[in-house]
Design a protein around this motif. Structure first.
Motif, PDB file in Angstrom:
ATOM      1  N   ASN A  24      -3.339   6.693  -8.480  1.00  0.00           N
ATOM      2  CA  ASN A  24      -1.940   6.374  -8.167  1.00  0.00           C
ATOM      3  C   ASN A  24      -1.441   7.234  -7.017  1.00  0.00           C
ATOM      4  O   ASN A  24      -1.701   8.434  -6.978  1.00  0.00           O
ATOM      5  CB  ASN A  24      -1.042   6.636  -9.389  1.00  0.00           C
ATOM      6  CG  ASN A  24      -1.274   5.609 -10.474  1.00  0.00           C
ATOM      7  OD1 ASN A  24      -1.489   4.442 -10.177  1.00  0.00           O
ATOM      8  ND2 ASN A  24      -1.241   6.048 -11.721  1.00  0.00           N
TER       9      ASN A  24
ATOM     10  N   ALA B  85      -2.343   7.051  -3.905  1.00  0.00           N
ATOM     11  CA  ALA B  85      -3.368   7.360  -2.889  1.00  0.00           C
ATOM     12  C   ALA B  85      -3.044   6.740  -1.534  1.00  0.00           C
ATOM     13  O   ALA B  85      -3.601   7.149  -0.513  1.00  0.00           O
ATOM     14  CB  ALA B  85      -4.736   6.876  -3.373  1.00  0.00           C
TER      15      ALA B  85
ATOM     16  N   GLN C  64       2.561  -6.359  -5.536  1.00  0.00           N
ATOM     17  CA  GLN C  64       2.320  -5.936  -6.925  1.00  0.00           C
ATOM     18  C   GLN C  64       3.240  -6.697  -7.876  1.00  0.00           C
ATOM     19  O   GLN C  64       2.832  -7.112  -8.947  1.00  0.00           O
ATOM     20  CB  GLN C  64       2.569  -4.441  -7.056  1.00  0.00           C
ATOM     21  CG  GLN C  64       1.312  -3.614  -6.873  1.00  0.00           C
ATOM     22  CD  GLN C  64       1.596  -2.125  -6.915  1.00  0.00           C
ATOM     23  OE1 GLN C  64       2.455  -1.666  -7.675  1.00  0.00           O
ATOM     24  NE2 GLN C  64       0.887  -1.366  -6.103  1.00  0.00           N
TER      25      GLN C  64
END
Ligand SMILES: Nc1ncnc2c1ncn2[C@@H]1O[C@H](COP(=O)(O)OP(=O)(O)OP(=O)(O)O)[C@@H](O)[C@H]1O
Length: 259
Positions: A40, A42, A87
């Motif tokens: 998470n 990154a 997302q």
């Protein structure tokens, strides 16, 4: 050498004091499926936002089919043939499956009011193409039976499928999928993986898939890039990536698991 459809050179993006992307590089051959993974935060979604034109980089260059798109608007990039999903779902919840697909096509249909007056034949031909595309996409996604269902009434797995189907209405060459299996149960994710394999072949797509579900992305991508703190720490086939000590350390440090 394979023909590169997308090339990213030395891409950087800062948000205040945070370096979200640092010196990112990509060489994506036409027809490839790449996986982009990492803990998470990154920088995976930021990279998608930069490539699709939603964000502008502080530094670096993005070439799509040899053309510099670094400062091109997102809608222009989409009409050039590079599209993405987000997302979070971007459906019109109160429209039917078929209407959602038609609206997605019309975002890029090029007729204007004056065209409408001067060129009705053109309008009819655009409309016919849209209807044909709807049928092709419904068949590929095996969603003909749901064509008249209201999007918000569909089971979650089908809503996610419809979101990907919408992205394909503009007939893209490159598709960026941001966590396509998020929120799905295992069976839904396995079905989605089969659909993605099918659309890749049938529509001759090149893809980058951002995913946290490792079996899903490792089963689809032939090459995986691993990001950590905005930098690529490993690139290779899934079998090598799973054994890479740097990757295991990055995931263990984040309290996550690779395989
Ligand atoms: N609009 C923004 N403003 C400020 N910081 C941001 C913004 N977008 C992303 N960041 C920061 O940039 C870094 C990278 O975020 P990004 O969302 O790209 O990571 P990610 O790998 O996609 O994470 P996840 O797997 O959780 O979705 C994080 O530290 C995040 O907090």
């Amino acid at each position: 050498m394979d023909q590169l459809i997308l090339k990213v050179e030395n891409l950087w993006k800062h948000f205040g004091g945070i370096t979200a992307v640092s010196g990112y590089e990509l060489e994506l051959p036409k027809g490839a499926v790449f996986g982009l993974i990492g803990p998470n935060g990154a920088g995976k979604t930021t990279i998608f936002n930069l490539i699709s034109g939603v964000l502008k980089p502080d530094k670096g260059k993005i070439l799509f089919k040899g053309k510099d798109i670094t400062h091109t608007r997102p809608d222009t990039i989409a009409s050039m043939g590079l599209t993405r999903t987000f997302q979070n779902l971007r459906l019109f919840p109160s429209l039917t499956v078929e209407e959602n697909l038609k609206v997605a096509a019309h975002i890029h249909t090029s007729y204007s009011f004056i065209h409408t007056l001067l060129s009705l034949p053109r309008l009819y031909s655009e409309e016919r193409k849209t209807l044909e595309r709807v049928e092709t996409i419904l068949e590929l996604f095996d969603m003909q039976a749901q064509r008249n269902e209201i999007a918000s009434n569909l089971p979650y797995g089908l809503q996610r499928k419809l979101d990907i189907a919408r992205a394909l209405m503009t007939d893209p060459e490159v598709l960026l999928l941001d966590e396509p299996s998020a929120g799905m149960n295992t069976q839904e994710a396995e079905e989605l993986a089969l659909t993605i394999k099918k659309i890749k072949e049938e529509l001759d797509l090149t893809m980058i898939i951002v995913e946290h579900r490792m079996p899903f992305v490792m089963g689809l991508a032939e090459t995986i890039q691993v990001l950590d703190y905005g930098s690529v720490i490993a690139v290779g086939p899934p079998s090598e990536i799973q054994k890479n000590p740097k990757v295991i350390e990055a995931y263990l440090g984040a309290g996550d698991v690779v395989a």
